[in-house]
Write a protein that holds these residues in place. Structure first.
Motif, PDB file in Angstrom:
ATOM      1  N   THR A   4      50.301  38.648  50.994  1.00  0.00           N
ATOM      2  CA  THR A   4      49.130  37.783  50.982  1.00  0.00           C
ATOM      3  C   THR A   4      48.054  38.505  51.776  1.00  0.00           C
ATOM      4  O   THR A   4      48.293  38.931  52.900  1.00  0.00           O
ATOM      5  N   VAL A   5      46.886  38.674  51.171  1.00  0.00           N
ATOM      6  CA  VAL A   5      45.802  39.412  51.811  1.00  0.00           C
ATOM      7  C   VAL A   5      44.493  38.652  51.665  1.00  0.00           C
ATOM      8  O   VAL A   5      44.374  37.754  50.839  1.00  0.00           O
ATOM      9  N   VAL A   6      43.522  39.031  52.466  1.00  0.00           N
ATOM     10  CA  VAL A   6      42.159  38.545  52.280  1.00  0.00           C
ATOM     11  C   VAL A   6      41.459  39.601  51.436  1.00  0.00           C
ATOM     12  O   VAL A   6      41.386  40.768  51.815  1.00  0.00           O
ATOM     13  N   ASP A   7      40.995  39.199  50.259  1.00  0.00           N
ATOM     14  CA  ASP A   7      40.367  40.129  49.332  1.00  0.00           C
ATOM     15  C   ASP A   7      39.174  40.799  49.989  1.00  0.00           C
ATOM     16  O   ASP A   7      38.324  40.142  50.582  1.00  0.00           O
ATOM     17  N   GLU A   8      39.110  42.119  49.880  1.00  0.00           N
ATOM     18  CA  GLU A   8      38.070  42.902  50.537  1.00  0.00           C
ATOM     19  C   GLU A   8      36.679  42.619  49.999  1.00  0.00           C
ATOM     20  O   GLU A   8      35.688  42.783  50.698  1.00  0.00           O
ATOM     21  N   LEU A   9      36.583  42.206  48.745  1.00  0.00           N
ATOM     22  CA  LEU A   9      35.273  42.002  48.142  1.00  0.00           C
ATOM     23  C   LEU A   9      34.834  40.547  48.134  1.00  0.00           C
ATOM     24  O   LEU A   9      33.668  40.254  48.342  1.00  0.00           O
ATOM     25  N   THR A  10      35.779  39.629  47.883  1.00  0.00           N
ATOM     26  CA  THR A  10      35.390  38.224  47.790  1.00  0.00           C
ATOM     27  C   THR A  10      35.599  37.467  49.090  1.00  0.00           C
ATOM     28  O   THR A  10      35.048  36.390  49.275  1.00  0.00           O
ATOM     29  N   GLY A  11      36.440  37.997  49.995  1.00  0.00           N
ATOM     30  CA  GLY A  11      36.726  37.325  51.251  1.00  0.00           C
ATOM     31  C   GLY A  11      37.697  36.164  51.116  1.00  0.00           C
ATOM     32  O   GLY A  11      37.949  35.443  52.074  1.00  0.00           O
ATOM     33  N   GLU A  12      38.281  35.969  49.936  1.00  0.00           N
ATOM     34  CA  GLU A  12      39.205  34.865  49.700  1.00  0.00           C
ATOM     35  C   GLU A  12      40.651  35.330  49.831  1.00  0.00           C
ATOM     36  O   GLU A  12      40.969  36.494  49.600  1.00  0.00           O
ATOM     37  N   PRO A  25      49.451  51.001  42.484  1.00  0.00           N
ATOM     38  CA  PRO A  25      49.166  49.985  41.471  1.00  0.00           C
ATOM     39  C   PRO A  25      49.258  48.597  42.097  1.00  0.00           C
ATOM     40  O   PRO A  25      50.045  48.375  43.018  1.00  0.00           O
ATOM     41  N   MET A  26      48.466  47.672  41.584  1.00  0.00           N
ATOM     42  CA  MET A  26      48.490  46.310  42.105  1.00  0.00           C
ATOM     43  C   MET A  26      48.303  45.306  40.985  1.00  0.00           C
ATOM     44  O   MET A  26      47.689  45.597  39.961  1.00  0.00           O
ATOM     45  N   VAL A  27      48.880  44.141  41.193  1.00  0.00           N
ATOM     46  CA  VAL A  27      48.674  42.983  40.330  1.00  0.00           C
ATOM     47  C   VAL A  27      48.401  41.833  41.277  1.00  0.00           C
ATOM     48  O   VAL A  27      49.142  41.635  42.238  1.00  0.00           O
ATOM     49  N   ASP A  28      47.329  41.097  41.047  1.00  0.00           N
ATOM     50  CA  ASP A  28      47.111  39.923  41.885  1.00  0.00           C
ATOM     51  C   ASP A  28      46.476  38.804  41.089  1.00  0.00           C
ATOM     52  O   ASP A  28      46.105  38.963  39.930  1.00  0.00           O
TER      53      ASP A  28
END
Length: 171
Positions: free
Chosen positions: A10-18, A37-40
């Motif tokens: 679980t992360v805080v999205d770097e671009l949206t802040g969500e 690679p990532m899937v979110d």
């Protein structure tokens, strides 16, 4: 080919802040200084792509993903939806001291000026994004291929801040 371990975080999205739930693939050949690679899932929408190293974030740029012998998907950072691009408003700093001019301008001119600054800022910051992802139907298609596939091959094209990266591993 190296078997990948998929890690859920679980992360805080770097671009949206969500807050975002992300699954990323790490192979024995990778370190925390490697692209992965990532899937979110964000706001109910799936995103599939590549993320820069956690320890030393770099702009990702354009990427290419291929699952098994299927079509190679080219995902360009410039094609990412606007809401995924970094949002910083530089207008007040640039227009400081131009108040009398702006006050005498027509509303349409002020709106056009604001839009041009916002667009230029978004395009400039787009080149610093720590990830490049596909969204919508392309992301859904890639995800379905990943669920049934055996191998994932990716390529991160060179930018001014890093060389080209390429790696293949088992899904």
């Amino acid at each position: 080919m190296y078997p990948a371990q998929w890690e859920a975080i679980t992360v805080v999205d770097e671009l949206t802040g969500e807050q975002t739930f992300r699954v990323r693939a790490l192979s024995p050949m990778q370190t925390h200084n490697s692209f992965y690679p990532m899937v979110d899932m964000a706001n109910g929408h799936i995103r599939v792509g590549m993320h820069s190293p956690d320890e030393n974030p770099l702009p990702v740029g354009d990427i290419q993903l291929q699952i098994d012998n299927h079509y190679r998907f080219l995902i360009k950072q410039a094609d990412m939806p606007y809401y995924l691009q970094q949002q910083i408003d530089i207008t007040p700093r640039i227009l400081a001291g131009h108040g009398p001019y702006l006050n005498n301008s027509k509303r349409a001119q002020r709106d056009q000026l604001q839009l041009s600054f916002s667009t230029a800022t978004a395009k400039a910051l787009n080149t610093t994004s720590p990830y490049t992802v596909a969204t919508g139907n392309i992301a859904k298609h890639l995800f379905n291929l990943m669920l049934t596939g055996n191998f994932l091959e990716y390529k991160v094209f060179a930018t001014t801040q890093h060389d080209i990266w390429a790696l293949s591993f088992r899904c």
